[in-house]
Scaffold this active site. Structure first.
Site, PDB file in Angstrom:
ATOM      1  CB  CYS A 237      -4.700   4.759   0.293  1.00 41.62           C
ATOM      2  SG  CYS A 237      -5.072   4.398   2.021  1.00 41.62           S
TER       3      CYS A 237
ATOM      4  N   GLY B 299      -1.987  -4.753   8.832  1.00 43.81           N
ATOM      5  CA  GLY B 299      -3.395  -5.125   8.844  1.00 43.81           C
ATOM      6  C   GLY B 299      -4.331  -4.050   8.345  1.00 43.81           C
ATOM      7  CG  PHE B 300      -8.073  -4.172   9.910  1.00 44.06           C
ATOM      8  CD1 PHE B 300      -8.860  -3.493  10.839  1.00 44.06           C
ATOM      9  CD2 PHE B 300      -7.722  -5.487  10.190  1.00 44.06           C
ATOM     10  CE1 PHE B 300      -9.280  -4.110  12.012  1.00 44.06           C
ATOM     11  CE2 PHE B 300      -8.132  -6.115  11.364  1.00 44.06           C
ATOM     12  CZ  PHE B 300      -8.919  -5.422  12.273  1.00 44.06           C
TER      13      PHE B 300
ATOM     14  N   GLY C 172       0.802  -1.205   0.000  1.00 43.90           N
ATOM     15  CA  GLY C 172       0.000   0.000   0.000  1.00 43.90           C
ATOM     16  C   GLY C 172       0.839   1.262   0.000  1.00 43.90           C
ATOM     17  CE  LYS C 173       0.753   4.267  -4.757  1.00 47.41           C
ATOM     18  NZ  LYS C 173       0.791   5.290  -5.814  1.00 47.41           N
ATOM     19  CB  ILE C 174       1.308   7.856   2.592  1.00 44.65           C
ATOM     20  CG1 ILE C 174       1.674   8.497   3.943  1.00 44.65           C
ATOM     21  CG2 ILE C 174       0.363   8.742   1.793  1.00 44.65           C
ATOM     22  CD1 ILE C 174       2.575   9.711   3.815  1.00 44.65           C
ATOM     23  CB  THR C 175      -2.734   5.396   5.634  1.00 40.61           C
ATOM     24  OG1 THR C 175      -4.084   5.689   6.026  1.00 40.61           O
ATOM     25  CG2 THR C 175      -2.079   4.504   6.684  1.00 40.61           C
ATOM     26  CD1 TRP C 176      -2.798  11.238  10.711  1.00 46.02           C
ATOM     27  CD2 TRP C 176      -4.734  10.180  11.042  1.00 46.02           C
ATOM     28  NE1 TRP C 176      -3.288  11.641  11.932  1.00 46.02           N
ATOM     29  CE2 TRP C 176      -4.481  10.997  12.155  1.00 46.02           C
ATOM     30  CE3 TRP C 176      -5.896   9.406  11.039  1.00 46.02           C
ATOM     31  CZ2 TRP C 176      -5.345  11.089  13.248  1.00 46.02           C
ATOM     32  CZ3 TRP C 176      -6.754   9.486  12.123  1.00 46.02           C
ATOM     33  CH2 TRP C 176      -6.478  10.323  13.203  1.00 46.02           C
ATOM     34  CG  HIS C 177      -2.285   4.430  11.606  1.00 41.52           C
ATOM     35  ND1 HIS C 177      -3.372   3.782  11.057  1.00 41.52           N
ATOM     36  CD2 HIS C 177      -1.186   3.874  11.038  1.00 41.52           C
ATOM     37  CE1 HIS C 177      -2.942   2.867  10.201  1.00 41.52           C
ATOM     38  NE2 HIS C 177      -1.628   2.905  10.168  1.00 41.52           N
TER      39      HIS C 177
END
EC number: 2.3.1.181
Length: 238
Positions: free
Chosen positions: A185, A167-168, A84-89
């Site tokens: 993403c 994971g998710f 996948g790509k970039i994401t925020w948590h």
């Protein structure tokens, strides 16, 4: 949105119950270290695990992240080995890390689809209709009223020695403005949403945990039927 296949067999190589742990709010690096520790334990014959948690605010980049998709304001990013790509948590987002030994023959895309299906069922239990978008991983609310398709849950995994990591993440009542500094993403022509935004009431992580845990375990063991779609966001290193 996808059509539906029949019920499937368990995708796990083991038959013992999955060990589920709620970790509360935990630093990303600490959770990553724990994942790797549990993966080594699983490879050595230990149990499957499902870690459920929240992270303090952090951006993480998968292996396919491009330079222009990173924060424009110079915010630090943790580079990871997931697909996948970039994401925020961050707070208000429930994150799940299944550390699972996969059955032979390995079917990594099927594993991702099971995670998607579990989160689709969780959203449905709250009255939010979601599904897949062809060629895009995760779980989506279809565009309506001039609004684009909106991602409500992201998925990015890695498989090494037949064992899953990462994971998710499902958006419950998180700050959606945090996604504004990146191309989430790697998808510029779509939006981001949450259960709270879709329902018009606060849906906190605590309200979602048990439903997610049950649905993920059901999907992994073949108790939830699977929809049909491709699922990028996978990095496999068998």
């Amino acid at each position: 949105m996808s059509s539906v296949e029949g019920m499937a067999q368990s995708i796990r190589s083991g038959t013992e119950p999955v060990r589920v742990q709620w970790l509360g709010r935990i630093d990303y690096q600490a959770a990553w270290d724990l994942q790797r520790e549990l993966a080594e334990e699983r490879i050595a014959g230990g149990p499957d695990s499902l870690l459920l948690l929240e992270h303090p605010e952090v951006y993480t980049a998968g292996r396919r992240t491009l330079a222009h998709e990173r924060p424009v304001d110079g915010t630090p990013v943790i580079d990871t080995d997931r697909g996948g790509k970039i994401t925020w948590h961050g707070p208000g987002q429930l994150v799940g890390y299944p550390i699972i030994g996969l059955a032979e023959p390995l079917d990594v895309v099927n594993f991702v689809r099971r995670l998607e299906e579990s989160l689709i069922s969780v959203c449905a239990s709250f009255g939010v209709q979601t599904g897949r978008v062809e060629g895009r991983s995760g779980v989506w609310v279809a565009g309506d009223g001039g609004r684009p398709d909106r991602k409500i849950a992201a998925i990015g995994i890695r498989v090494a020695r037949a064992t899953t990591l990462h994971g998710f993440a499902i958006n419950c009542d998180c700050d959606l403005g945090a996604f504004g500094s990146i191309v989430p993403c790697g998808i510029a022509d779509a939006g981001v949403t949450s259960l709270t935004a879709e329902l018009g009431r606060t849906v906190g992580v605590a309200e979602v945990i048990d439903r997610v845990s049950e649905a993920v375990l059901d999907a992994l063991d073949g108790r939830i039927a699977l929809g049909v779609a491709s699922s990028p966001g996978v990095d496999s290193a068998q």
